[in-house]
Design a protein around this motif. Structure first.
Motif, PDB file in Angstrom:
ATOM      1  N   GLN A 114      10.321  15.969  30.100  1.00 18.09           N
ATOM      2  CA  GLN A 114      11.177  17.061  30.558  1.00 18.09           C
ATOM      3  C   GLN A 114      11.294  17.057  32.075  1.00 18.09           C
ATOM      4  O   GLN A 114      12.377  17.274  32.631  1.00 18.09           O
ATOM      5  CB  GLN A 114      10.627  18.398  30.067  1.00 18.09           C
ATOM      6  CG  GLN A 114      10.753  18.615  28.567  1.00 18.09           C
ATOM      7  CD  GLN A 114      10.088  19.904  28.118  1.00 18.09           C
ATOM      8  OE1 GLN A 114       9.543  20.655  28.929  1.00 18.09           O
ATOM      9  NE2 GLN A 114      10.125  20.160  26.818  1.00 18.09           N
ATOM     10  N   LEU A 115      10.176  16.804  32.737  1.00 18.25           N
ATOM     11  CA  LEU A 115      10.180  16.764  34.194  1.00 18.25           C
ATOM     12  C   LEU A 115      11.031  15.604  34.711  1.00 18.25           C
ATOM     13  O   LEU A 115      11.910  15.778  35.569  1.00 18.25           O
ATOM     14  CB  LEU A 115       8.733  16.635  34.700  1.00 18.25           C
ATOM     15  CG  LEU A 115       8.540  16.421  36.207  1.00 18.25           C
ATOM     16  CD1 LEU A 115       9.122  17.580  36.988  1.00 18.25           C
ATOM     17  CD2 LEU A 115       7.055  16.250  36.517  1.00 18.25           C
ATOM     18  N   PHE A 116      10.782  14.402  34.173  1.00 21.56           N
ATOM     19  CA  PHE A 116      11.533  13.232  34.619  1.00 21.56           C
ATOM     20  C   PHE A 116      13.017  13.367  34.284  1.00 21.56           C
ATOM     21  O   PHE A 116      13.878  13.031  35.098  1.00 21.56           O
ATOM     22  CB  PHE A 116      10.962  11.965  33.982  1.00 21.56           C
ATOM     23  CG  PHE A 116       9.802  11.378  34.726  1.00 21.56           C
ATOM     24  CD1 PHE A 116      10.000  10.411  35.696  1.00 21.56           C
ATOM     25  CD2 PHE A 116       8.508  11.800  34.465  1.00 21.56           C
ATOM     26  CE1 PHE A 116       8.931   9.875  36.395  1.00 21.56           C
ATOM     27  CE2 PHE A 116       7.438  11.273  35.157  1.00 21.56           C
ATOM     28  CZ  PHE A 116       7.644  10.307  36.128  1.00 21.56           C
ATOM     29  N   ASP A 117      13.308  13.843  33.088  1.00 24.43           N
ATOM     30  CA  ASP A 117      14.705  13.929  32.667  1.00 24.43           C
ATOM     31  C   ASP A 117      15.480  14.930  33.517  1.00 24.43           C
ATOM     32  O   ASP A 117      16.631  14.676  33.891  1.00 24.43           O
ATOM     33  CB  ASP A 117      14.769  14.329  31.196  1.00 24.43           C
ATOM     34  CG  ASP A 117      16.179  14.224  30.635  1.00 24.43           C
ATOM     35  OD1 ASP A 117      16.753  13.113  30.693  1.00 24.43           O
ATOM     36  OD2 ASP A 117      16.708  15.235  30.151  1.00 24.43           O
ATOM     37  N   HIS A 118      14.862  16.066  33.839  1.00 24.31           N
ATOM     38  CA  HIS A 118      15.529  17.073  34.671  1.00 24.31           C
ATOM     39  C   HIS A 118      15.865  16.504  36.046  1.00 24.31           C
ATOM     40  O   HIS A 118      16.998  16.638  36.533  1.00 24.31           O
ATOM     41  CB  HIS A 118      14.631  18.301  34.815  1.00 24.31           C
ATOM     42  CG  HIS A 118      15.218  19.381  35.669  1.00 24.31           C
ATOM     43  ND1 HIS A 118      16.080  20.334  35.175  1.00 24.31           N
ATOM     44  CD2 HIS A 118      15.077  19.639  37.001  1.00 24.31           C
ATOM     45  CE1 HIS A 118      16.446  21.137  36.157  1.00 24.31           C
ATOM     46  NE2 HIS A 118      15.846  20.753  37.273  1.00 24.31           N
ATOM     47  N   ARG A 119      14.890  15.864  36.660  1.00 21.55           N
ATOM     48  CA  ARG A 119      15.127  15.326  38.004  1.00 21.55           C
ATOM     49  C   ARG A 119      16.067  14.124  37.956  1.00 21.55           C
ATOM     50  O   ARG A 119      16.789  13.851  38.920  1.00 21.55           O
ATOM     51  CB  ARG A 119      13.789  14.957  38.665  1.00 21.55           C
ATOM     52  CG  ARG A 119      12.877  16.165  38.866  1.00 21.55           C
ATOM     53  CD  ARG A 119      11.638  15.847  39.668  1.00 21.55           C
ATOM     54  NE  ARG A 119      11.953  15.550  41.059  1.00 21.55           N
ATOM     55  CZ  ARG A 119      12.130  16.464  42.006  1.00 21.55           C
ATOM     56  NH1 ARG A 119      12.050  17.761  41.705  1.00 21.55           N
ATOM     57  NH2 ARG A 119      12.403  16.112  43.243  1.00 21.55           N
ATOM     58  N   TYR A 120      16.052  13.413  36.842  1.00 28.11           N
ATOM     59  CA  TYR A 120      16.971  12.288  36.667  1.00 28.11           C
ATOM     60  C   TYR A 120      18.414  12.780  36.591  1.00 28.11           C
ATOM     61  O   TYR A 120      19.309  12.257  37.264  1.00 28.11           O
ATOM     62  CB  TYR A 120      16.601  11.528  35.396  1.00 28.11           C
ATOM     63  CG  TYR A 120      17.523  10.376  35.054  1.00 28.11           C
ATOM     64  CD1 TYR A 120      17.356   9.130  35.651  1.00 28.11           C
ATOM     65  CD2 TYR A 120      18.550  10.533  34.130  1.00 28.11           C
ATOM     66  CE1 TYR A 120      18.192   8.069  35.338  1.00 28.11           C
ATOM     67  CE2 TYR A 120      19.394   9.484  33.807  1.00 28.11           C
ATOM     68  CZ  TYR A 120      19.213   8.259  34.415  1.00 28.11           C
ATOM     69  OH  TYR A 120      20.047   7.212  34.105  1.00 28.11           O
ATOM     70  N   VAL A 121      18.647  13.812  35.794  1.00 29.07           N
ATOM     71  CA  VAL A 121      19.999  14.362  35.649  1.00 29.07           C
ATOM     72  C   VAL A 121      20.477  14.966  36.957  1.00 29.07           C
ATOM     73  O   VAL A 121      21.640  14.786  37.355  1.00 29.07           O
ATOM     74  CB  VAL A 121      20.024  15.408  34.514  1.00 29.07           C
ATOM     75  CG1 VAL A 121      21.368  16.136  34.485  1.00 29.07           C
ATOM     76  CG2 VAL A 121      19.741  14.753  33.170  1.00 29.07           C
TER      77      VAL A 121
END
Length: 451
Positions: A190-197
């Motif tokens: 969730q952390l990586f995906d949020h910052r990725y988006v």
């Protein structure tokens, strides 16, 4: 100032910086401050690059306050090989550029103590010094913090996780997903995906191979449009004599004394000209291969003739230049692969065999001394065939004649486009022979002088 497009931004996100926390000034190209970052006006409530609401125990940056680019050494404590020093210089250059721009993600990969954390902290310190809100977290501490805050009235989990996800610069040190719980993996994703988006600037360090990371996280880290991957192959700065870049299973360190400098061409022994010539030719081939490994080099000859010394000298020379080397005695390799089938093994067979097959330089010592079972023959064929098809540099030593080697292996070794076979016809080296000859020469010289 350069402003973010605020047409679709939620009300609680700054329309000036888009929630990033910093902006670039509109200045002419020649201006000394052109391109430099400055904190956005929305950061007036932040001090020293930290959110005022940020718990004191969340950010580890204070522990690394002394880590800067100025005191980062690319030379190592005891000197490094060219490739090791080069990897550190490249990593530092990219880190400094990232600290100036804060665009995209940086991923530092490498062994313990190679400098990953120092560079990550240097980036964070520079950003914090500019007033940019920055969080420096180790992944284990991050997960512990989230667990502790989950369900707590005093320290709401949702608010804390939201703060971490949206901080303008996040540095995650020591990413490690092996044996992580499903809850931990879900939070990290969730952390990586949020910052990725959101394309929020992020720095990550890991000791693991990318293939070992959780697949969903790995897919984000392998996006070349966002992420710059920097592999540092230097040894542990704290233990420089232990060449950390060598595979943990390689036995090259046990043969550290085998170098080109102490290889004997045995001119003082009573060898015939052809035997001496074969030693000199093998020595020259080994040196040339060490300078630029291409194709396969096979040393054939009796036990004790110098094959292992030359193979190890190649490995030690390449390692000293900062290149990874995988050195195996063939029976030990096969035993190691068998051991991975054990329920108590902490590594998988597939992973270990893949690493051996794809090693940048593989040295196989004592081919032919293994027990020739059907399984052994199949594994060796798979290994040989893969490296043959991929044209990966390989050194092989064997005491067998060519007609004694399994036919499927022999066909690969006989391809002159790829493989050079160097025969050593000298008999086994006797350690006492050279000293005895030298002592006899010294005695004769002393007698001549006295007479």
């Amino acid at each position: 100032m350069n402003k973010a497009n605020d047409g679709d931004l939620p009300r609680d996100i700054c329309p000036i910086c888009g929630g990033v926390g910093f902006v670039r000034q509109d200045l002419p190209i020649g201006h000394p401050d052109f391109g430099k970052l400055i904190p956005c006006v929305c950061q007036a409530n932040h001090r020293n690059g930290k959110n005022a609401a940020n718990p004191a125990n969340l950010n580890r940056l204070a522990d690394y306050a002394g880590k800067t680019f100025d005191n980062f050494s690319t030379k190592g404590r005891m000197g490094l090989g060219d490739e090791q020093e080069k990897s550190l210089s490249i990593a530092r250059s990219h880190a400094e550029q990232f600290a100036n721009d804060l665009k995209g993600w940086l991923l530092f990969c490498g062994g313990y103590g190679c400098g990953k954390t120092h560079l990550a902290a240097a980036i964070a310190n520079k950003a914090a010094g500019l007033g940019i809100p920055t969080l420096f977290l180790t992944v284990p501490d991050l997960l512990d913090t989230l667990r502790a805050s989950y369900g707590s009235d005093d320290d709401p989990y949702a608010a804390r996780f939201e703060e971490i996800r949206n901080v303008p610069l996040l540095v995650l040190d020591n990413l490690w997903t092996q044996n992580a719980t499903s809850w931990a993996l879900e939070k990290l994703f969730q952390l990586f995906d949020h910052r990725y988006v959101k394309r929020l600037p992020t720095v990550v360090t890991t000791d693991m191979d990318l293939e070992e990371l959780d697949g969903r996280i790995r897919s984000r880290l392998q996006d070349p449009e966002l992420v710059t991957v920097l592999k540092i192959n230097a040894p542990d700065y704290r233990q420089p004599v232990q060449q950390g870049i060598q595979p943990h299973r390689s036995v090259l360190s046990l043969l550290h004394a085998c170098t080109f400098g102490n290889f004997s061409l045995r001119e003082l022994e009573k060898l015939n000209p052809e035997e001496l010539k074969s030693l000199a030719a093998a020595f020259q081939k080994a040196q040339s291969f060490a300078e630029q490994p291409t194709g396969w080099l096979v040393f054939m000859g009796p036990y004790g003739s110098g094959k292992t010394h030359l193979a190890a000298a190649i490995g030690n020379y390449r390692a000293s230049q900062g290149f990874p080397v995988d050195y195996w005695v063939v029976p030990d390799l096969l035993d190691h692969l068998r051991a991975t089938f054990s329920p108590t093994s902490n590594v998988t067979y597939d992973r270990e065999f893949e690493e051996v097959k794809t090693s940048p330089l593989l040295i196989l010592d004592d081919l032919g001394t293994q027990v020739p079972s059907a399984w052994v023959k199949e594994k060796l064929y798979q290994l040989f065939n893969y490296r043959y098809a991929a044209n990966l540099p390989t050194v092989i030593t064997t005491s067998d004649r060519l007609d004694e080697i399994d036919a499927r292996l022999r066909t690969r070794m006989l391809d002159k486009r790829l493989c050079t076979i160097q025969a050593i016809t000298a008999p086994p080296f006797l350690k006492s022979a050279v000293p005895n000859v030298i002592n006899r020469m010294r005695r004769n010289k002393a007698l001549d002088q006295n007479s």
